[in-house]
Design a protein around this motif. Sequence first.
Motif, mmCIF file in Angstrom:
data_model
loop_
_atom_site.group_PDB
_atom_site.id
_atom_site.type_symbol
_atom_site.label_atom_id
_atom_site.label_comp_id
_atom_site.label_asym_id
_atom_site.label_seq_id
_atom_site.Cartn_x
_atom_site.Cartn_y
_atom_site.Cartn_z
ATOM 1 N N GLN A 8 28.493 13.442 2.933
ATOM 2 C CA GLN A 8 28.749 12.989 1.578
ATOM 3 C C GLN A 8 27.703 11.941 1.255
ATOM 4 O O GLN A 8 27.541 10.996 1.986
ATOM 5 C CB GLN A 8 30.138 12.358 1.503
ATOM 6 N N HIS A 9 26.977 12.143 0.207
ATOM 7 C CA HIS A 9 25.931 11.181 -0.115
ATOM 8 C C HIS A 9 26.586 9.888 -0.544
ATOM 9 O O HIS A 9 27.434 9.869 -1.425
ATOM 10 C CB HIS A 9 25.040 11.719 -1.224
ATOM 11 N N LEU A 10 26.215 8.794 0.094
ATOM 12 C CA LEU A 10 26.811 7.499 -0.188
ATOM 13 C C LEU A 10 25.705 6.545 -0.578
ATOM 14 O O LEU A 10 24.703 6.432 0.111
ATOM 15 C CB LEU A 10 27.531 6.962 1.052
ATOM 16 N N GLN A 11 25.877 5.886 -1.684
ATOM 17 C CA GLN A 11 24.932 4.853 -2.082
ATOM 18 C C GLN A 11 25.710 3.562 -2.133
ATOM 19 O O GLN A 11 26.814 3.504 -2.658
ATOM 20 C CB GLN A 11 24.347 5.188 -3.453
ATOM 21 N N LEU A 24 29.035 4.116 -4.256
ATOM 22 C CA LEU A 24 28.966 5.253 -5.158
ATOM 23 C C LEU A 24 28.997 6.481 -4.264
ATOM 24 O O LEU A 24 27.984 6.884 -3.731
ATOM 25 C CB LEU A 24 27.672 5.210 -5.983
ATOM 26 N N ALA A 25 30.172 7.054 -4.063
ATOM 27 C CA ALA A 25 30.323 8.070 -3.014
ATOM 28 C C ALA A 25 30.992 9.332 -3.514
ATOM 29 O O ALA A 25 31.929 9.814 -2.938
ATOM 30 C CB ALA A 25 31.134 7.483 -1.865
ATOM 31 N N HIS A 26 30.506 9.903 -4.579
ATOM 32 C CA HIS A 26 31.146 11.120 -5.057
ATOM 33 C C HIS A 26 30.182 12.289 -5.194
ATOM 34 O O HIS A 26 30.505 13.290 -5.800
ATOM 35 C CB HIS A 26 31.864 10.862 -6.386
ATOM 36 N N TRP A 27 29.005 12.162 -4.632
ATOM 37 C CA TRP A 27 28.011 13.232 -4.724
ATOM 38 C C TRP A 27 28.000 14.020 -3.432
ATOM 39 O O TRP A 27 27.888 13.475 -2.354
ATOM 40 C CB TRP A 27 26.634 12.630 -4.980
ATOM 41 N N HIS A 32 19.264 13.118 -4.388
ATOM 42 C CA HIS A 32 18.333 11.989 -4.327
ATOM 43 C C HIS A 32 19.022 10.715 -4.801
ATOM 44 O O HIS A 32 19.810 10.726 -5.746
ATOM 45 C CB HIS A 32 17.103 12.279 -5.191
ATOM 46 N N ASP A 33 18.734 9.602 -4.117
ATOM 47 C CA ASP A 33 19.331 8.308 -4.444
ATOM 48 C C ASP A 33 19.170 7.956 -5.920
ATOM 49 O O ASP A 33 20.084 7.441 -6.547
ATOM 50 C CB ASP A 33 18.701 7.194 -3.605
ATOM 51 N N SER A 34 17.993 8.220 -6.472
ATOM 52 C CA SER A 34 17.757 7.825 -7.856
ATOM 53 C C SER A 34 18.617 8.644 -8.824
ATOM 54 O O SER A 34 18.999 8.143 -9.880
ATOM 55 C CB SER A 34 16.279 7.938 -8.215
ATOM 56 N N GLY A 60 11.786 5.343 -3.807
ATOM 57 C CA GLY A 60 12.467 6.517 -4.325
ATOM 58 C C GLY A 60 13.069 6.270 -5.696
ATOM 59 O O GLY A 60 13.506 7.200 -6.361
ATOM 60 N N TYR A 61 13.116 5.012 -6.119
ATOM 61 C CA TYR A 61 13.645 4.640 -7.423
ATOM 62 C C TYR A 61 12.494 4.294 -8.351
ATOM 63 O O TYR A 61 11.450 3.824 -7.915
ATOM 64 C CB TYR A 61 14.538 3.397 -7.296
#
Length: 175
Positions: A8-11, A24-27, A32-34, A60-61
């Motif tokens: 799970q992609h977690l930012q 922010l963990a719903h992707w 990509h982080d951005s 990356g941003y």
Amino acid sequence: MDVLRQLQHLQRVQDINYDRAKRLAHWHGSVHDSRIFDNSLLKQKFEDGDIDGLLIGDSGYPCLPYLMTPLLNPRDAADNRYNRALCSTRNLVECMFGIWKRRFPCLTYTLRFKDICTSLAVIVATAVLHNIAVAEREPNFNDDLDDLQPPLRISGVQNGRGNAVRRAMIQQYFS
């Protein structure tokens, strides 16, 4: 961060005292982080002027007036000092991930749940528990922080307004 990126992609947005982390963990999957940031309430709050402050991101941003990124081609000593300061500050967040994974070793390995939602719930629960542990001043498990020095990544994503803010910051604080 291997398990976090696989399942799970977690930012995570972290302040320098390891306090007030925002997840922010719903992707799902490889995002990509951005892209996550571009679609976040956090970015909207910065855009609307509801938050006064700066974020630090890797290359990356995009460089934005409130999101400082490394310079692609440092021109002088001040530019190099800026890049070093940015990198060392970002290392604090990388250290937080190491502390979090040591506090909850299940994050170091692949979570073996059939349902991605269960994996997400475990990741978010450990993040909440980590924040509580920090607030209660529990031990950090930070004996091995010397090995958490990620290399400075540089890519070509830039933004004109952000570049002007970044250049003014370099002139004021790093020259």
